[in-house]
Structure formats: structure tokens, C-alpha cells
Write an enzyme that holds these catalytic residues in place. Structure first.
Site, mmCIF file in Angstrom:
data_model
loop_
_atom_site.group_PDB
_atom_site.id
_atom_site.type_symbol
_atom_site.label_atom_id
_atom_site.label_comp_id
_atom_site.label_asym_id
_atom_site.label_seq_id
_atom_site.Cartn_x
_atom_site.Cartn_y
_atom_site.Cartn_z
ATOM 1 N N ASP A 87 5.858 16.984 -4.423
ATOM 2 C CA ASP A 87 5.534 15.751 -3.705
ATOM 3 C C ASP A 87 6.646 15.461 -2.692
ATOM 4 O O ASP A 87 7.780 15.915 -2.868
ATOM 5 C CB ASP A 87 5.403 14.589 -4.704
ATOM 6 C CG ASP A 87 4.694 13.391 -4.090
ATOM 7 O OD1 ASP A 87 3.939 13.570 -3.112
ATOM 8 O OD2 ASP A 87 4.885 12.257 -4.592
ATOM 9 N N GLU A 88 6.327 14.714 -1.645
ATOM 10 C CA GLU A 88 7.325 14.264 -0.661
ATOM 11 C C GLU A 88 8.209 15.419 -0.169
ATOM 12 O O GLU A 88 9.447 15.354 -0.218
ATOM 13 C CB GLU A 88 8.217 13.161 -1.277
ATOM 14 C CG GLU A 88 7.453 12.021 -1.904
ATOM 15 C CD GLU A 88 6.970 10.963 -0.927
ATOM 16 O OE1 GLU A 88 7.040 11.198 0.310
ATOM 17 O OE2 GLU A 88 6.498 9.916 -1.395
ATOM 18 N N HIS A 90 9.155 16.409 2.592
ATOM 19 C CA HIS A 90 10.128 16.102 3.649
ATOM 20 C C HIS A 90 11.491 15.693 3.092
ATOM 21 O O HIS A 90 12.468 15.644 3.824
ATOM 22 C CB HIS A 90 9.580 14.993 4.556
ATOM 23 C CG HIS A 90 9.012 13.851 3.778
ATOM 24 N ND1 HIS A 90 7.712 13.853 3.338
ATOM 25 C CD2 HIS A 90 9.570 12.724 3.306
ATOM 26 C CE1 HIS A 90 7.498 12.749 2.651
ATOM 27 N NE2 HIS A 90 8.602 12.058 2.611
ATOM 28 N N CYS A 147 -4.397 0.989 9.737
ATOM 29 C CA CYS A 147 -3.416 0.368 10.622
ATOM 30 C C CYS A 147 -3.282 -1.122 10.285
ATOM 31 O O CYS A 147 -4.289 -1.839 10.265
ATOM 32 C CB CYS A 147 -3.838 0.550 12.084
ATOM 33 S SG CYS A 147 -2.768 -0.319 13.244
HETATM 34 P P1 ADP Z 1 1.438 8.159 0.268
HETATM 35 O O1 ADP Z 1 1.882 9.138 -0.808
HETATM 36 O O2 ADP Z 1 0.619 8.813 1.349
HETATM 37 O O3 ADP Z 1 2.560 7.317 0.827
HETATM 38 P P2 ADP Z 1 0.250 6.753 -1.952
HETATM 39 O O4 ADP Z 1 -0.694 7.722 -2.605
HETATM 40 O O5 ADP Z 1 1.582 6.546 -2.617
HETATM 41 O O6 ADP Z 1 0.408 7.132 -0.411
HETATM 42 O O7 ADP Z 1 -0.411 5.298 -1.864
HETATM 43 C C1 ADP Z 1 -1.664 5.076 -1.259
HETATM 44 C C2 ADP Z 1 -2.046 3.616 -1.543
HETATM 45 O O8 ADP Z 1 -1.228 2.749 -0.758
HETATM 46 C C3 ADP Z 1 -3.451 3.244 -1.148
HETATM 47 O O9 ADP Z 1 -4.399 3.589 -2.116
HETATM 48 C C4 ADP Z 1 -3.341 1.729 -1.015
HETATM 49 O O10 ADP Z 1 -3.538 1.104 -2.268
HETATM 50 C C5 ADP Z 1 -1.873 1.493 -0.651
HETATM 51 N N1 ADP Z 1 -1.686 1.008 0.721
HETATM 52 C C6 ADP Z 1 -0.699 0.151 1.103
HETATM 53 N N2 ADP Z 1 -0.749 -0.070 2.439
HETATM 54 C C7 ADP Z 1 -1.799 0.648 2.935
HETATM 55 C C8 ADP Z 1 -2.361 0.853 4.257
HETATM 56 N N3 ADP Z 1 -1.866 0.258 5.340
HETATM 57 N N4 ADP Z 1 -3.420 1.665 4.375
HETATM 58 C C9 ADP Z 1 -3.950 2.268 3.287
HETATM 59 N N5 ADP Z 1 -3.459 2.126 2.026
HETATM 60 C C10 ADP Z 1 -2.394 1.333 1.836
HETATM 61 ZN ZN ZN Z 2 -3.893 -0.093 15.268
#
Ligand code: ADP
Ligand code: ZN
Length: 193
Positions: A87-88, A90, A147
Site C-alpha cells: 500500500d502507499e 510512493h 472534487c
Molecule cells: P485512498 O487510499 O485512495 O487515499 P481510501 O481507500 O483510504 O482512499 O479512502 C477512500 C474513502 O475516503 C472513500 O470511500 C470516502 O469514504 C472517503 N472520502 C473522503 N473524502 C473524499 C472525497 N473527496 N471523494 C471521495 N471519497 C472521499
Molecule cells: Zn472541481
């Protein structure tokens, strides 16, 4: 579509912050566990936002994971498994080419390699390791967030300091959540200066 593991392959899950990369990685690894395939999930030590010994999504799904700093540590702990997830990506400290070579060698050994990571930094520049892995992967999924400004699909991670775009000369890596980053679309993204 994700196929059941039948040999070496690389799967890339990419996108901006909050696009659901970790949720998707967790979903795939839950299936791997149901199939009782020997597996290990690695999470970079740098990312201690939620827990040191687990991958955790922003909405709280979590799975046990091994903290790691480098691809070398992943390679050293992959002899007894069929599926490896990172995961992650980067946050790994290695040179990009070293990360790509490591993932390639795992897949060439017959492992299913699932990596999740940001495709762009806060300046909207591609992260080299994930970009190169996208080119050689068997499967690439680019996910989108929403967004926060306009509600369309977001592809950029906007880093903010006191509500203003972070300067272009700030460090590329800064661990943070909603206090530091917003998901934005191309139109609403404000370039770092
Ligand atoms: P990533 O690993 O891509 O950072 P995560 O899997 O940890 O994403 O988290 C995704 C969750 O973040 C979504 O299911 C939603 O509940 C939450 N979330 C918070 N802000 C947003 C946003 N702007 N757009 C979509 N989901 C968001
Ligand atoms: Zn926008």
C-alpha cells in the site's frame, strides 16, 4: 477485472488521495484470504496515520500489514507467499527503478503483486515508480475521488497550508489527511507556485 491468481502478475491501483485505493487493495486481499492463498500486505513505516501494523482506509476498513521502509524488505519476506500487496507505494524510500525491478522480479517468480499508490504528487507531477509500474503491469485501475469544490471526478491531490496551495518548493512527501489535502478535479486544482 481482477482475475484469480494463476501466476505472476502486477496490478496497479492508482489515483489521487481519497480515491479508494486502500479500500480496493483491502477488497482484493480479503478475497485472497478467503481463497486461503499465502499472502502478506506491506505498509510503509512513514505512513503512521492510522496504525503501524495495518493498512487502513479513510473510512476505517483495515487489514493486518507488515511495516516496511524499502522494497528490499519486501523481497526478503516473500519466499513463502503467492500474493504480495504494497500500500502507499510512493512512501517507499528506494530509487524508483529499484522498486520497479523488485516488483518485476516478484512477478517473474510467479507472485501476484498488487501495489496501490498516488499517481501524482501535490504538484500534479507523476510519481516515477508507479508510472513505470503502470507501463509494465498486467492490470491498471485508476480510481477517482469527488472534487470538494465542484463535485465532479477528482484526479488531483491539492496540498493546502492555511487554506492556500502549498508552494512548489515544499517537500514532495508530507504525511497528512483532510487537514492537509483535498481531492480536486483538473479545473479546481490550483497549481503550486
Ligand atoms: P485512498 O487510499 O485512495 O487515499 P481510501 O481507500 O483510504 O482512499 O479512502 C477512500 C474513502 O475516503 C472513500 O470511500 C470516502 O469514504 C472517503 N472520502 C473522503 N473524502 C473524499 C472525497 N473527496 N471523494 C471521495 N471519497 C472521499
Ligand atoms: Zn472541481
Amino acid at each position: 477485472m481482477t482475475q484469480p491468481c494463476s501466476g505472476g502478475r502486477i496490478e496497479v491501483i492508482c489515483g489521487c488521495m481519497y480515491s479508494g485505493k486502500t479500500e480496493e487493495l483491502i477488497r482484493r486481499m480479503r478475497q485472497v484470504k478467503i481463497a486461503r492463498q499465502p499472502c502478506r500486505i506491506f505498509t510503509p513505516r512513514l505512513d503512521t496515520r492510522y496504525s503501524a501494523n495495518a493498512v487502513a482506509s479513510h473510512i476505517g476498513s483495515r487489514l493486518e500489514a507488515v511495516p516496511t521502509s524499502s522494497i528490499g524488505e519486501v523481497l526478503a519476506q516473500a519466499d513463502d507467499i503467492q500474493v504480495v500487496a504494497i500500500d502507499e507505494l510512493h512512501f517507499l524510500v528506494d530509487e524508483p527503478q529499484h522498486i520497479v525491478d523488485g516488483c518485476q522480479s516478484l512477478a517473474n517468480r510467479g507472485l501476484r503483486v498488487i501495489v496501490a499508490g498516488l499517481d501524482q504528487n501535490y504538484r500534479a507531477e507523476p510519481f516515477p515508480a508507479i508510472s513505470q509500474l503502470m507501463a509494465v503491469a498486467e492490470q491498471v485501475d485508476k480510481l477517482y475521488a469527488i472534487c470538494v469544490r465542484c463535485g465532479s471526478y477528482a484526479t488531483r491531490s491539492q496540498r493546502l497550508i492555511d487554506g492556500r496551495p502549498a508552494p512548489a518548493n515544499a517537500p514532495t512527501i508530507a504525511v497528512g489527511g483532510l487537514e492537509l489535502y483535498e481531492a480536486r478535479c483538473r479545473n479546481c486544482y490550483e497549481p503550486a507556485r
